[in-house]
Design a protein around this motif. Structure first.
Motif, PDB file in Angstrom:
ATOM      1  N   ILE A  54      45.314  49.414  46.029  1.00 33.46           N
ATOM      2  CA  ILE A  54      44.791  48.169  45.474  1.00 33.46           C
ATOM      3  C   ILE A  54      44.540  47.227  46.639  1.00 33.46           C
ATOM      4  N   ARG A  55      43.350  46.708  46.754  1.00 35.22           N
ATOM      5  CA  ARG A  55      43.028  45.763  47.833  1.00 35.22           C
ATOM      6  C   ARG A  55      42.514  44.477  47.214  1.00 35.22           C
ATOM      7  N   VAL A  56      43.322  43.453  47.298  1.00 35.36           N
ATOM      8  CA  VAL A  56      42.941  42.163  46.726  1.00 35.36           C
ATOM      9  C   VAL A  56      42.248  41.344  47.813  1.00 35.36           C
ATOM     10  N   CYS A  57      41.089  40.805  47.490  1.00 33.25           N
ATOM     11  CA  CYS A  57      40.341  40.005  48.461  1.00 33.25           C
ATOM     12  C   CYS A  57      41.094  38.720  48.767  1.00 33.25           C
ATOM     13  N   LYS A  58      41.239  38.444  50.083  1.00 27.69           N
ATOM     14  CA  LYS A  58      42.000  37.251  50.495  1.00 27.69           C
ATOM     15  C   LYS A  58      41.074  36.199  51.103  1.00 27.69           C
ATOM     16  N   THR A  59      39.776  36.438  51.056  1.00 31.79           N
ATOM     17  CA  THR A  59      38.847  35.513  51.719  1.00 31.79           C
ATOM     18  C   THR A  59      38.626  34.267  50.850  1.00 31.79           C
ATOM     19  N   ILE A  60      37.936  33.292  51.410  1.00 31.63           N
ATOM     20  CA  ILE A  60      37.998  31.935  50.888  1.00 31.63           C
ATOM     21  C   ILE A  60      37.655  31.761  49.410  1.00 31.63           C
ATOM     22  N   THR A  61      36.561  32.358  48.960  1.00 38.89           N
ATOM     23  CA  THR A  61      36.173  32.128  47.562  1.00 38.89           C
ATOM     24  C   THR A  61      37.232  32.680  46.616  1.00 38.89           C
ATOM     25  N   CYS A  62      37.689  33.883  46.912  1.00 39.30           N
ATOM     26  CA  CYS A  62      38.712  34.478  46.045  1.00 39.30           C
ATOM     27  C   CYS A  62      40.020  33.682  46.133  1.00 39.30           C
ATOM     28  N   SER A  63      40.325  33.183  47.332  1.00 40.27           N
ATOM     29  CA  SER A  63      41.534  32.375  47.491  1.00 40.27           C
ATOM     30  C   SER A  63      41.459  31.144  46.612  1.00 40.27           C
ATOM     31  N   MET A  64      40.278  30.512  46.626  1.00 39.57           N
ATOM     32  CA  MET A  64      40.136  29.280  45.846  1.00 39.57           C
ATOM     33  C   MET A  64      40.115  29.549  44.348  1.00 39.57           C
TER      34      MET A  64
ATOM     35  N   GLY B 276      32.299  41.155  49.145  1.00 35.32           N
ATOM     36  CA  GLY B 276      30.896  40.940  48.805  1.00 35.32           C
ATOM     37  C   GLY B 276      30.667  40.610  47.336  1.00 35.32           C
ATOM     38  N   TRP B 277      31.723  40.256  46.630  1.00 37.49           N
ATOM     39  CA  TRP B 277      31.597  39.913  45.208  1.00 37.49           C
ATOM     40  C   TRP B 277      32.032  38.470  44.956  1.00 37.49           C
ATOM     41  N   CYS B 278      31.799  37.608  45.949  1.00 41.67           N
ATOM     42  CA  CYS B 278      32.269  36.219  45.860  1.00 41.67           C
ATOM     43  C   CYS B 278      31.740  35.518  44.613  1.00 41.67           C
ATOM     44  N   HIS B 279      30.529  35.875  44.203  1.00 46.22           N
ATOM     45  CA  HIS B 279      29.944  35.223  43.017  1.00 46.22           C
ATOM     46  C   HIS B 279      30.717  35.592  41.756  1.00 46.22           C
ATOM     47  N   LYS B 280      31.562  36.620  41.853  1.00 43.32           N
ATOM     48  CA  LYS B 280      32.386  36.978  40.697  1.00 43.32           C
ATOM     49  C   LYS B 280      33.858  36.993  41.086  1.00 43.32           C
ATOM     50  N   ALA B 281      34.248  36.075  41.949  1.00 40.11           N
ATOM     51  CA  ALA B 281      35.631  36.006  42.433  1.00 40.11           C
ATOM     52  C   ALA B 281      36.578  35.585  41.293  1.00 40.11           C
ATOM     53  N   PRO B 282      37.861  35.929  41.404  1.00 42.82           N
ATOM     54  CA  PRO B 282      38.465  36.770  42.434  1.00 42.82           C
ATOM     55  C   PRO B 282      38.214  38.261  42.172  1.00 42.82           C
ATOM     56  N   ALA B 283      38.233  39.010  43.268  1.00 42.43           N
ATOM     57  CA  ALA B 283      37.882  40.424  43.187  1.00 42.43           C
ATOM     58  C   ALA B 283      38.931  41.301  43.853  1.00 42.43           C
ATOM     59  N   MET B 284      39.006  42.546  43.400  1.00 39.34           N
ATOM     60  CA  MET B 284      39.875  43.528  44.069  1.00 39.34           C
ATOM     61  C   MET B 284      39.241  44.908  43.953  1.00 39.34           C
ATOM     62  N   LEU B 285      39.660  45.783  44.839  1.00 41.96           N
ATOM     63  CA  LEU B 285      39.260  47.182  44.781  1.00 41.96           C
ATOM     64  C   LEU B 285      40.475  47.999  44.393  1.00 41.96           C
TER      65      LEU B 285
END
Ligand code: FES
Length: 156
Positions: free
Chosen positions: A75-85, A121-130
């Motif tokens: 499981i990889r949870v996105c930690k970049t800014i949009t998902c963080s916010m 690359g899914w910031c428009h649908k944040a938060p995202a994970m793989l």
């Protein structure tokens, strides 16, 4: 050809040898080998005719350089800014709660590893994970519990 070269060649044939196919090829190697060795990265660079530095850079950016054995599902949870916010901390807490692991750990049954990653690359649908190669977006703690519940059911 050795098995790693075989694997990389078949992934390159499957996905194509362009720069934009680097990520699925890296993921394919990690899926098969459970980690990405320096040797694999050099072979990928050769196969795709890319500078090795670019392959290393991409692999590091996505934190796929794990040298320890990972769980069946990563499981990889996105930690970049949009998902963080947009609440990635709640997402992480929901997962940690459910699996009883912290970031960087694997469940004792070897099924799930929890990691963080940079922008998927899914910031428009944040938060995202793989989860392995599958992307899950617009997550809420409830949605995450449902998704993980499905995986756990599949495994029991
Ligand atoms: S910031 Fe999370 S997908 Fe882009």
């Amino acid at each position: 050809m050795n098995p790693v070269q075989d694997l990389i060649k078949s992934l390159a044939d499957k996905h194509g040898k362009n720069r934009e196919n680097l990520l699925p090829i890296l993921q394919g190697v990690v899926e098969q080998e459970k980690y990405l060795s320096e040797y694999s990265m050099i072979e990928i660079a050769r196969e795709l005719d890319l500078p090795a530095a670019e392959v290393f850079g991409t692999a590091t950016f996505y934190s796929f350089l794990e040298h320890k054995k990972m769980g069946k599902y990563i499981i990889r949870v996105c930690k970049t800014i949009t998902c963080s916010m947009k609440g990635k901390n709640q997402i992480l807490h929901a997962i940690e709660d459910m699996l009883k692991v912290s970031i960087g750990e694997t469940t004792p049954d070897g099924k799930f590893s929890l990691m963080q990653t940079n922008c998927l690359g899914w910031c428009h649908k944040a938060p995202a994970m793989l989860i392995n190669n599958d992307i899950y977006t617009e997550l809420t703690p409830e949605k995450v519990r449902e998704i993980l519940g499905e995986y756990m059911k599949r495994e029991s």
